[in-house]
Write an enzyme that holds these catalytic residues in place. Structure first.
Site, PDB file in Angstrom:
ATOM      1  N   HIS A 143      10.436  -0.424  -5.536  1.00 29.85           N
ATOM      2  CA  HIS A 143      10.289  -1.108  -6.812  1.00 29.85           C
ATOM      3  C   HIS A 143      11.433  -0.750  -7.760  1.00 29.85           C
ATOM      4  CE1 HIS A 143       5.834  -0.506  -5.624  1.00 29.85           C
ATOM      5  NE2 HIS A 143       6.322  -1.585  -5.049  1.00 29.85           N
ATOM      6  N   ASP A 158       7.467  -4.771 -12.807  1.00 28.15           N
ATOM      7  CA  ASP A 158       7.191  -5.210 -11.438  1.00 28.15           C
ATOM      8  C   ASP A 158       5.698  -5.485 -11.283  1.00 28.15           C
ATOM      9  OD1 ASP A 158       5.788  -2.877 -10.790  1.00 28.15           O
ATOM     10  OD2 ASP A 158       7.499  -1.916  -9.838  1.00 28.15           O
ATOM     11  N   ALA A 184      19.666   8.524   4.917  1.00 25.72           N
ATOM     12  CA  ALA A 184      21.072   8.236   5.227  1.00 25.72           C
ATOM     13  C   ALA A 184      21.593   7.191   4.241  1.00 25.72           C
ATOM     14  CB  ALA A 184      21.208   7.718   6.662  1.00 25.72           C
ATOM     15  N   GLN A 193      22.286   4.070   3.754  1.00 25.89           N
ATOM     16  CA  GLN A 193      22.034   2.843   4.507  1.00 25.89           C
ATOM     17  C   GLN A 193      23.003   1.722   4.168  1.00 25.89           C
ATOM     18  OE1 GLN A 193      17.918   1.742   5.538  1.00 25.89           O
ATOM     19  NE2 GLN A 193      18.234  -0.112   4.334  1.00 25.89           N
ATOM     20  N   SER A 210      15.543  -3.533   2.258  1.00 25.96           N
ATOM     21  CA  SER A 210      16.340  -3.305   3.473  1.00 25.96           C
ATOM     22  C   SER A 210      16.723  -4.623   4.133  1.00 25.96           C
ATOM     23  CB  SER A 210      15.564  -2.435   4.459  1.00 25.96           C
ATOM     24  OG  SER A 210      15.466  -1.112   3.991  1.00 25.96           O
ATOM     25  N   GLU A 220      19.583  -6.044   2.232  1.00 23.56           N
ATOM     26  CA  GLU A 220      20.802  -5.273   2.506  1.00 23.56           C
ATOM     27  C   GLU A 220      21.415  -5.698   3.834  1.00 23.56           C
ATOM     28  OE1 GLU A 220      19.273  -1.313   0.060  1.00 23.56           O
ATOM     29  OE2 GLU A 220      19.573  -1.193   2.232  1.00 23.56           O
ATOM     30  N   ALA A 229       2.228  -2.605   4.237  1.00 20.75           N
ATOM     31  CA  ALA A 229       2.383  -3.529   3.098  1.00 20.75           C
ATOM     32  C   ALA A 229       2.588  -4.956   3.602  1.00 20.75           C
ATOM     33  CB  ALA A 229       3.506  -3.057   2.182  1.00 20.75           C
ATOM     34  N   GLU A 230       3.603  -5.664   3.049  1.00 22.51           N
ATOM     35  CA  GLU A 230       3.830  -7.070   3.413  1.00 22.51           C
ATOM     36  C   GLU A 230       4.872  -7.214   4.515  1.00 22.51           C
ATOM     37  OE1 GLU A 230       7.536  -6.686   0.977  1.00 22.51           O
ATOM     38  OE2 GLU A 230       5.716  -5.592   1.400  1.00 22.51           O
ATOM     39  N   GLN A 231       5.183  -6.134   5.214  1.00 21.11           N
ATOM     40  CA  GLN A 231       6.313  -6.140   6.143  1.00 21.11           C
ATOM     41  C   GLN A 231       6.110  -7.058   7.346  1.00 21.11           C
ATOM     42  OE1 GLN A 231       6.897  -1.910   6.824  1.00 21.11           O
ATOM     43  NE2 GLN A 231       7.281  -1.565   4.639  1.00 21.11           N
TER      44      GLN A 231
END
Length: 480
Positions: free
Chosen positions: A22, A118, A354, A356, A376, A379, A394-396
């Site tokens: 968030h 949010d 890391a 990312q 992600s 990205e 979650a919503e993944q």
């Protein structure tokens, strides 16, 4: 108080709920407004149960001078939260306690022109209504979930059974049917407190003056979700607030430590598009059995890899959501015996965290095995990297379907039921197969080509004259 010099610019405030998923996109939007649109931002921060990484991201020395971080007074939540509590319930309690100081803070800031929050900071609507401050919501997930969230209060009234027991997909108005298998965790058990809080937050979305979504026009052309919200009669009758695609807003800069330099130096020695990044987000954790299968699968694939790994958690898939960056355990203690020695020339193992964005932006990186958190995912798209999707919570699952079936830059791993406990596990042979499929197969090259097209359109959207940039400019002008 806001100084005389600062009030010459329009002044806005941001308020994210806890959690990097968030905080990061709201912080990037705040930076974008300050750098490109000549405004002053007060970035209000909940430090209660904040991670070490959050403090690093909000170091004032790394931020623009017109972006000021303001910490809300710490809240005592010891009597309300515990480590076994689910994420949204815990976030809601933390926000409720922290917002006891919000009214006084906004008054001290001379009442900013608008507050951007949010989805889990919706208690702010009532405080700002009293103060006459318009509130905008920044939706940190795709428009696909936003469309479902607008529809959820109606669905809740019309459906008596559990959604997962429905004999057919859910028909979100104006959109393609949504499989119940893809529903976010919070909708799987309507008797759970987690469902009640999610329903409460999304029921308040119509109170927003507008909703910013972290996407851009070209990406939305791959599906019909944003078009439905703008044009379907259901959303007009609600009425749904204006929805603004202002992305892709991702973290652009990262602090590079000495250990990070080693990773980047190793990448410099690899050939282009040859390395798979494996990272499951700031909160994601695997079971011990699944982590073993992942490690051996990577070894069997014979492909180069960077594995960002953390201690397994057999109980929950979001084991480090509230303590990211604190779990610097030695991977030797929980990876398969001899794995690091056998793969020393094939890949790198990085504990916990890391850089990312730096890795995804490196020319040697050719694939990304990801949990499909929206940050992600963006990205990866911004850097033109195809994905192997591994949704955890979650919503993944919903994001994974979007990336594989609608955007077509990802491929899914097939899980099987394990003998012990019936928990689903992705086996090592499947992991090795899919990794090779993406990194050296013809289909992987096609996905990489599509991802690079989106990379170009994403860059264009954020430049002057681009769809997202010009939309934000017009909104800021209306605020002024």
């Amino acid at each position: 108080m806001v100084s005389g010099q600062e009030v010459t610019k329009p002044h806005f405030a941001f308020l994210p709920s806890p959690g990097l998923g968030h905080l990061i996109p709201l912080l990037e939007f705040a930076k974008h407004l300050v750098i490109h649109h000549n405004v002053h931002v007060s970035f209000l921060v909940i430090n209660t149960e904040a991670s070490a990484v959050q403090h690093q991201l909000l170091d004032p020395s790394t931020l623009p001078s017109d972006l000021r971080v303001i910490n809300l007074p710490p809240a005592d939540v010891s009597s309300r939260v515990n480590d076994s509590m689910k994420v949204i319930t815990r976030l809601t309690y933390i926000c409720q306690e922290s917002f006891k100081h919000l009214r006084a803070t906004l008054i001290e800031l001379n009442l900013p022109k608008a507050l951007i929050i949010d989805i889990f900071a919706t208690d702010a609507f009532f405080i700002c209504k009293e103060l006459g401050i318009p509130v905008y919501s920044f939706f940190t997930s795709p428009t696909k979930l936003l469309a479902l969230s607008f529809y959820l209060p109606k669905l809740d009234k019309e459906v008596e059974c559990e959604y997962v027991d429905l004999p057919h997909p859910i028909q979100v108005p104006g959109c393609k049917p949504m499989r119940t298998d893809d529903l976010l965790d919070q909708l799987l058990n309507r008797k759970d407190e987690e469902y009640r809080y999610y329903l409460q937050h999304v029921s308040r979305l119509t109170m927003a003056a507008g909703i910013f979504v972290n996407t851009w026009d070209d990406l939305e052309l791959k599906s019909n979700w944003l078009n439905a919200i703008k044009n379907d009669p259901f959303y007009k009758i609600l009425p749904a607030p204006p929805v603004y695609p202002v992305g892709p807003l991702i973290k652009r800069e990262e602090v590079v430590t000495e250990s990070d330099e080693f990773i980047l130096s190793w990448l410099d020695k690899q050939v282009p598009n040859s390395v798979l990044l494996v990272a499951l987000g700031s909160g994601g954790t695997l079971t011990a059995e699944q982590l073993t299968e992942l490690a051996i699968g990577l070894e069997m694939s014979k492909q180069k890899f960077i594995l960002v790994v953390r201690k397994p958690n057999d109980l929950i898939a979001h084991g480090t959501f509230f303590n990211v960056g604190k779990d610097r355990d030695d991977p030797v203690s929980y990876l398969p015996e001899g794995f690091m020695k056998r793969t020393s020339g094939q890949g790198l193992v990085v504990p916990s965290w890391a850089p990312q964005v730096k890795i995804l932006g490196h020319e040697a990186t050719g694939g990304f095995l990801s949990h499909c958190g929206w940050n992600s995912s963006l990205e990866s798209l911004v850097h033109g990297v195809p994905m192997i999707v591994w949704p955890l919570y979650a919503e993944q699952r919903m994001n994974a379907t979007l990336l594989t079936e609608e955007v077509a830059i990802g491929v899914e791993l097939v899980a099987v039921s394990a003998v012990a406990g019936g928990r689903k596990v992705v086996k090592r042979e499947e992991i090795a197969r899919v990794v090779r499929f993406v990194m050296e197969g013809e289909e992987g090259k096609v996905m990489r080509s599509k991802a690079r097209e989106l990379k170009q359109s994403a860059a264009k959207a954020l430049k002057s004259g681009g769809s997202s940039y010009d939309l934000v400019s017009s909104i800021v002008e209306s605020w002024k």
